[in-house]
Design a protein around this motif. Structure first.
Motif, short mmCIF file in Angstrom:
data_model
loop_
_atom_site.label_atom_id
_atom_site.label_comp_id
_atom_site.label_asym_id
_atom_site.label_seq_id
_atom_site.Cartn_x
_atom_site.Cartn_y
_atom_site.Cartn_z
N PHE A 168 0.77 -1.09 -0.08
CA PHE A 168 -0.10 0.22 0.19
C PHE A 168 0.77 1.37 -0.09
O PHE A 168 0.60 2.22 -0.37
N LEU A 182 1.79 1.51 -3.58
CA LEU A 182 0.76 2.13 -4.62
C LEU A 182 0.62 3.57 -4.24
O LEU A 182 0.52 4.39 -5.23
N ASP A 183 0.60 4.07 -3.11
CA ASP A 183 0.32 5.43 -2.92
C ASP A 183 1.54 6.19 -3.31
O ASP A 183 1.56 7.33 -4.09
N LEU A 229 2.35 -0.45 -11.21
CA LEU A 229 0.82 -0.30 -10.68
C LEU A 229 0.30 -2.03 -11.08
O LEU A 229 -0.41 -2.33 -10.10
N GLY A 276 -0.86 -4.43 -8.29
CA GLY A 276 -2.18 -4.66 -8.17
C GLY A 276 -2.39 -6.29 -8.12
O GLY A 276 -3.32 -6.81 -7.32
N LYS A 313 -1.75 -6.79 -4.27
CA LYS A 313 -2.87 -6.42 -3.78
C LYS A 313 -3.86 -7.84 -3.75
O LYS A 313 -4.66 -8.12 -2.86
N SER A 347 -8.43 -6.57 -9.72
CA SER A 347 -7.26 -5.72 -8.88
C SER A 347 -6.32 -5.04 -9.68
O SER A 347 -6.49 -3.84 -9.63
N THR A 401 -6.47 -1.00 -9.86
CA THR A 401 -5.32 -0.17 -9.49
C THR A 401 -4.84 0.76 -10.55
O THR A 401 -4.59 1.78 -10.55
N SER A 411 -7.25 3.82 -11.04
CA SER A 411 -7.17 4.78 -10.03
C SER A 411 -5.89 5.53 -10.28
O SER A 411 -5.96 6.84 -10.01
N GLY A 412 -4.83 4.98 -10.69
CA GLY A 412 -3.62 5.64 -11.05
C GLY A 412 -3.95 6.51 -12.24
O GLY A 412 -3.26 7.89 -12.21
#
Length: 269
Positions: free
Chosen positions: A48, A51-52, A221, A225, A228, A239, A243, A246-247
């Motif tokens: 996480f 990802l952030d 990513l 994903g 995740k 997933s 991911t 969102s990116g």
């Protein structure tokens, strides 16, 4: 189930068979066992934070690229922002883990006092909890009577039933969580910036560098994903798609803001 007998006249206790073992649920018994999620003390922090980091750093690159076409701006602002965010994330994770442990320890002290000084009330509430879960009253009473013999188990059960809190893990080191989060943020957040550094000797075309940053970020990513999905037990393709989506939304929003500030507001970095 209790079986009495034997040469010594003692009592032997056996585990009760399940419905599947009795033949009452053969379909479930023959079904495939679900895949276990990834386990590990720091897996979630790594994934996480990564990802952030990728989304944040790539969004910043998109914004800068929309307002100016300078690799220097991208690298200076990108790495300075990356380091600041990594320190903030690592410190925040460490403080959060430490605070969570402290709260659980204090909650346990309160629950332990209640179990010792208000035993009848705690027993009654635990019986009601087990009945709410579908346990027969007699069975619930028997289970609670057994737990009452063992204070620590009784305290843990009350914490779970009343507060939904697991016992504090004494082996968890908050500073390690913070360090892992910092390292993960720095590692994955550097991916979009590395494409600019690698291509500096080969081309001065900022568009090519930006496209390479997009591809590198998308690949990172996608890999996160997959990780995740393994952690949460989700469908891998779903997933990865979520991911990447969102990116893409974060990057597109940042690019749009940068473009608007340059062309509409008349600002340029």
């Amino acid at each position: 189930m209790v079986e009495r007998g034997g040469s010594s006249g003692g009592t032997t206790t056996r585990l009760l068979p399940t419905a599947a073992e009795d033949g009452g649920d053969s379909d479930r018994e023959s079904s495939e066992r679900p895949r276990e999620p990834w386990k590990g003390e720091y897996v979630k922090s790594i994934v996480f934070a990564g990802l952030d980091a990728i989304i944040t750093c790539f969004a910043l690159i998109s914004s800068i690229n929309a307002s100016t076409r300078s690799s220097g701006h991208v690298l200076v602002l990108g790495f300075s922002n990356l380091v600041a965010d990594a320190i903030s994330m690592g410190f925040g994770d460490s403080v959060s883990a430490s605070s969570e442990q402290e709260v659980i320890i204090e909650e346990r002290k309160v629950t332990e006092w209640d179990v010792i000084n208000q035993r009848k009330k705690e027993q009654s509430e635990l019986i009601n909890h087990y009945q709410a879960l579908g346990m027969d009253c007699n069975d619930a009473t028997m289970v609670v009577n057994i737990f009452t013999k063992y204070k620590d188990i009784m305290v843990d059960q009350r914490m779970m039933a009343d507060k939904g809190v697991l016992p504090a893990d004494q082996e968890v080191k908050p500073w390690k969580n913070g360090l892992v989060t910092f390292a993960s943020f720095m590692l994955f957040g550097s991916v979009p910036l590395l494409s600019f550094i690698i291509l500096i000797p080969f081309t001065d075309n900022e568009s090519i560098k930006f496209v390479s940053a997009c591809l590198a970020s998308a690949l990172a990513l996608a890999l996160l994903g997959v990780a995740k999905a393994r952690i949460a037990g989700q469908n891998i393709m779903f997933s990865v798609a979520v991911t990447l989506f969102s990116g893409s939304i974060a990057a597109a929003s940042a690019y749009l803001v940068g473009w608007m500030l340059k062309h509409i507001a008349g600002l340029e970095s």
